[in-house]
Design a protein around this motif. Sequence first.
Motif, mmCIF file in Angstrom:
data_model
loop_
_atom_site.group_PDB
_atom_site.id
_atom_site.type_symbol
_atom_site.label_atom_id
_atom_site.label_comp_id
_atom_site.label_asym_id
_atom_site.label_seq_id
_atom_site.Cartn_x
_atom_site.Cartn_y
_atom_site.Cartn_z
ATOM 1 N N ARG A 142 3.651 -0.722 16.306
ATOM 2 C CA ARG A 142 3.338 0.292 15.009
ATOM 3 C C ARG A 142 4.227 0.270 13.928
ATOM 4 O O ARG A 142 4.116 0.343 12.971
ATOM 5 N N ASP A 143 5.833 0.105 14.616
ATOM 6 C CA ASP A 143 6.769 -0.024 13.466
ATOM 7 C C ASP A 143 6.106 -1.168 12.369
ATOM 8 O O ASP A 143 6.656 -1.013 11.252
ATOM 9 N N GLY A 175 3.055 -0.856 10.514
ATOM 10 C CA GLY A 175 2.869 0.370 9.480
ATOM 11 C C GLY A 175 1.860 1.249 9.795
ATOM 12 O O GLY A 175 1.106 1.154 10.563
ATOM 13 N N ASN A 176 1.940 2.609 9.335
ATOM 14 C CA ASN A 176 1.209 3.911 9.631
ATOM 15 C C ASN A 176 -0.325 3.522 9.263
ATOM 16 O O ASN A 176 -1.288 4.040 9.688
ATOM 17 N N ASP A 177 -0.940 2.714 8.151
ATOM 18 C CA ASP A 177 -2.069 2.682 7.624
ATOM 19 C C ASP A 177 -2.824 1.505 8.477
ATOM 20 O O ASP A 177 -3.915 1.465 8.217
ATOM 21 N N THR A 178 -2.362 0.739 9.361
ATOM 22 C CA THR A 178 -2.909 -0.145 9.973
ATOM 23 C C THR A 178 -3.440 0.244 11.318
ATOM 24 O O THR A 178 -2.724 0.842 12.143
ATOM 25 N N GLN A 182 1.920 -10.775 8.170
ATOM 26 C CA GLN A 182 2.305 -9.824 6.915
ATOM 27 C C GLN A 182 3.093 -10.642 5.836
ATOM 28 O O GLN A 182 2.787 -10.500 4.785
#
Lengths: 329, 329
Positions: free
Chosen positions: A157-158, A161-164, A309
């Motif tokens: 999660r880190d 990112g929050n949108d994935t 990424q």
Amino acid sequence: MTQEDKELSLSPENYSLLTDLYQLTMAACYVGEKIDQRQASFELFARRLPPGFGYLIAMGLAQALDYLEKFRFSSEQVDALKSTGIFTNAPNEFWSLLAEAKFTGDVWAVPEGTAIFPNQPLLRIEAPLWQAQLVETYLLNTINYQTLIATKAARMRDIAGNDTKLLEFGTRRAFSPQASIWAARAALAGGMDATSNVLAALKLGRKPSGTMAHALVMAISAVEGSEEDAFKAFQRYFPTAPLLIDTYDTLAATRLLAQRVKQGEMQLSGVRLDSGDLVKLSQEVRVLLPEVTIFASGDIDEWEIARLQRENACIDGYGIGTKLVTGVP
Amino acid sequence: MTQEDKELSLSPENYSLLTDLYQLTMAACYVGEKIDQRQASFELFARRLPPGFGYLIAMGLAQALDYLEKFRFSSEQVDALKSTGIFTNAPNEFWSLLAEAKFTGDVWAVPEGTAIFPNQPLLRIEAPLWQAQLVETYLLNTINYQTLIATKAARMRDIAGNDTKLLEFGTRRAFSPQASIWAARAALAGGMDATSNVLAALKLGRKPSGTMAHALVMAISAVEGSEEDAFKAFQRYFPTAPLLIDTYDTLAATRLLAQRVKQGEMQLSGVRLDSGDLVKLSQEVRVLLPEVTIFASGDIDEWEIARLQRENACIDGYGIGTKLVTGVP
């Protein structure tokens, strides 16, 4: 051997014997030496973290506390221990202690979900010596594993990112059915969005998540004639489910879907890539299907997410299995 | 949420829902397309082995067959699936199919314990398409994990030779209580001599095995005054149990034990080393205690056993935990 034994299934009433033999022999020794009721304490902590790990996410406390509340030995369990012959010279008082056993100690612990660091305790037990000794194995079992999985999930999660979207797909690779349920729990607690494990999702009050497999494309296209028939068939019943597009030729499938979407013949919310060069393929899919959520799967972990990424892959979500539930650092 | 749900405990009746969501959505699609009853087959095999592995030992068939025999959906399970909202557009016949579900297919498999190689099937299912699809996840779960553990155990046995004792000590590091039981089963089947997991040993009709922990030396010596008091105390009740000799100063403990043995004051069958330079320490212990079985533990795997042998360590048995039950190749 009963049917239950044949299945090696477990009920929480079994768990008091889910301990290393030496915990029981040491407890018997404490009874003989008359120090079994002395107050003792122990702490669970990690001496060091795997390379590149900066923290652990504490998890498994709920199951640890359930275990301590239920800690008892039935007369059948006591008899089974006696029948091993190992305790022939153990003091008689050991057996009466087990027959009346319950956990009377105190538990201090960080809340589940707390980030902790090397040498910082997750949990501290203060209890009569024999109890502290006996419960150690189970507490390590539940807290080690769930902490490992929650930590891996939090790291993913880190980096993602929050949108994935992060989906837990590990049941088939998990270390037993119970491990798959605990892994789903810890992964969701650690920050993943959903699990494909139907039983785990239902037990945890969550909605299970998934896409489709190559098997469907192969089965339907064998009967109805083409990959497109398989896509149409699946959408007939699950109109919002992502389609798996890499069974035969990913780009050919993408172009076909793009055409259908453009002509207004199909609504398409998501696709999944499970093989090939995920950077290149995802970029090409994005150009052809700019509005569609792109999922990737196949040996994904936090390092792979970081690489994708860095190389500008166009991926909106990941299905994560093996590298999560087997705890590979 | 019921108490059972809170514990996330599992009974075999739950296992039909221990599947990936897409197995159920694909099955619903097959029903809608009227191909659910077509005969299908799939095979489980490994495409490749971890580096340095020459074979796999097939394991987990017993649990797989139990699962297939019990494969049913209760009305509560069907209702729980409906309540997810995922199947709104699924054909009605899907629900009647689940309500009457049982596994009617055939299973072909190599016997548990068979050595197999890449691309060679462990198991083949021939069944109506919807059944073959639904059961895949569970079958992978049980066979993947037990095969991994049996293989690791067999590799350790291969390298250790037939005269070396191999004890499974992994419960505290296992991936859930059920995983610890399955690991013990697969480790014993793969060639290990015993497990320290009391519940697993009793369920499998075996005698559990163990030594003692540093905690005992520290607890008894704190009260009675010395490490020797701890050794004596433990031997009082477990006269043939190996003593753990590395709590404070391994060689000092060894010299003391050697003196007591020489003077006829103590019988000693075995000792365990859990830290330090195992090659050097084991050689020194052998000189001082030539008749005593020397066990070693602490992150042991087949590579470490091979190194210890190459460097002429004097070790008669190993306690193996983390590197076995976490399946690290």
